[in-house]
Scaffold this motif. Structure first.
Motif, short mmCIF file in Angstrom:
data_model
loop_
_atom_site.label_atom_id
_atom_site.label_comp_id
_atom_site.label_asym_id
_atom_site.label_seq_id
_atom_site.Cartn_x
_atom_site.Cartn_y
_atom_site.Cartn_z
N ARG A 134 14.65 54.85 26.80
CA ARG A 134 15.76 54.06 26.53
C ARG A 134 16.06 54.39 25.22
O ARG A 134 17.23 54.62 24.83
CB ARG A 134 15.54 52.42 26.72
CG ARG A 134 17.00 51.59 26.41
CD ARG A 134 16.53 50.31 26.77
NE ARG A 134 15.55 49.68 26.11
CZ ARG A 134 14.46 49.30 26.31
NH1 ARG A 134 14.01 49.40 27.89
NH2 ARG A 134 13.37 49.01 25.72
N PHE A 161 11.63 44.39 32.17
CA PHE A 161 12.53 45.71 31.64
C PHE A 161 13.82 45.23 30.93
O PHE A 161 14.53 44.24 31.50
CB PHE A 161 12.88 46.64 33.18
CG PHE A 161 11.69 47.49 33.77
CD1 PHE A 161 11.08 48.28 32.86
CD2 PHE A 161 11.34 46.92 34.78
CE1 PHE A 161 9.94 48.87 33.55
CE2 PHE A 161 10.16 47.59 35.51
CZ PHE A 161 9.40 48.56 34.73
N ARG A 174 17.71 41.37 29.62
CA ARG A 174 16.39 41.35 30.57
C ARG A 174 16.86 41.60 32.06
O ARG A 174 18.00 41.35 32.60
CB ARG A 174 15.97 40.15 30.55
CG ARG A 174 15.21 39.85 29.04
CD ARG A 174 13.68 40.21 29.15
NE ARG A 174 13.15 40.27 27.83
CZ ARG A 174 12.50 41.10 27.29
NH1 ARG A 174 12.39 42.28 28.03
NH2 ARG A 174 12.24 41.10 26.08
N SER A 175 16.15 42.34 32.77
CA SER A 175 16.44 42.84 34.05
C SER A 175 15.41 42.25 35.10
O SER A 175 14.58 41.63 34.71
CB SER A 175 17.18 44.14 34.28
OG SER A 175 17.43 44.45 35.52
N ALA A 200 17.61 46.34 30.46
CA ALA A 200 18.66 46.94 31.04
C ALA A 200 19.75 47.42 30.06
O ALA A 200 20.05 46.54 29.12
CB ALA A 200 19.33 46.41 32.13
N VAL A 206 18.16 47.91 43.08
CA VAL A 206 17.66 48.65 42.09
C VAL A 206 17.50 50.15 42.48
O VAL A 206 16.59 50.21 43.33
CB VAL A 206 16.53 48.19 41.18
CG1 VAL A 206 16.17 49.02 39.93
CG2 VAL A 206 16.87 46.75 40.65
N LEU A 263 18.59 50.91 34.07
CA LEU A 263 17.33 50.87 33.66
C LEU A 263 16.93 52.17 33.32
O LEU A 263 17.15 53.21 34.47
CB LEU A 263 16.51 50.25 34.72
CG LEU A 263 16.63 48.88 35.04
CD1 LEU A 263 15.62 48.40 36.21
CD2 LEU A 263 16.33 47.91 33.91
N LYS A 282 24.65 48.67 34.95
CA LYS A 282 23.66 48.18 34.42
C LYS A 282 22.79 49.21 34.71
O LYS A 282 22.45 49.65 35.97
CB LYS A 282 23.28 46.77 34.93
CG LYS A 282 21.84 46.40 34.31
CD LYS A 282 21.54 45.02 34.64
CE LYS A 282 22.26 43.87 34.33
NZ LYS A 282 21.61 42.50 34.74
N ASN A 305 23.38 47.41 29.57
CA ASN A 305 24.76 47.01 30.02
C ASN A 305 25.91 47.82 29.43
O ASN A 305 26.06 47.96 28.31
CB ASN A 305 25.02 45.61 30.06
CG ASN A 305 23.87 44.77 30.49
OD1 ASN A 305 23.69 44.91 31.60
ND2 ASN A 305 23.32 43.85 29.67
N CYS A 353 21.11 49.45 38.49
CA CYS A 353 21.10 48.05 39.14
C CYS A 353 22.83 47.68 39.67
O CYS A 353 23.60 47.81 38.92
CB CYS A 353 20.83 47.08 38.21
SG CYS A 353 19.42 47.57 37.26
N GLY A 374 15.69 56.89 35.80
CA GLY A 374 16.06 55.63 35.55
C GLY A 374 16.71 55.15 36.84
O GLY A 374 16.66 55.64 37.92
N SER A 375 17.27 53.72 37.00
CA SER A 375 17.78 53.15 37.82
C SER A 375 19.05 52.75 37.70
O SER A 375 19.55 52.21 36.80
CB SER A 375 17.06 52.11 38.43
OG SER A 375 15.68 52.73 38.83
#
Length: 95
Positions: free
Chosen positions: A81, A61, A56-57, A63, A15, A77, A75, A65, A10, A7-8
């Motif tokens: 998920r 994608f 929405r990110s 996200a 990102v 990604l 946040k 939060n 933000c 994942g990432s």
């Protein structure tokens, strides 16, 4: 038990791709990228989570939060998920 997800994070640095480990006590984001130390490893204690929302990110994608009791926000990604949220919700209920 721990589970690792790709994942990432933000943040104001962009990102940032890495891995996200979910264990019994916390969510831990780690990356090997050349970044300031505050982004290389981010630990979010599960007991500090106030609420979770989806938004929405980047592009299409969704996200996750995460808002903490001290008003900090993160946040993420995360690939897989649904699995991440299922495991996390079980951990939050148990704490």
């Amino acid at each position: 038990m721990q589970k690792i997800f790709k994942g990432s994070l933000c943040c104001d640095a962009g990102v940032l791709g890495g891995s996200i480990m979910l264990n019994d006590e916390s969510i831990v984001y780690k990356t090997q990228k050349i970044l300031p130390d505050k982004y290389k490893k981010v630990t979010i204690p599960i007991t500090d989570i106030e609420n979770l929302t989806l938004s929405r990110s980047v592009l299409f994608f969704l996200a996750i939060n995460i808002k903490l009791k001290n008003n900090s926000e993160y946040k993420l990604l995360i690939f897989s998920r649904s699995e991440f949220l299922k495991i996390l919700s079980e951990r939050i209920v148990c704490t």
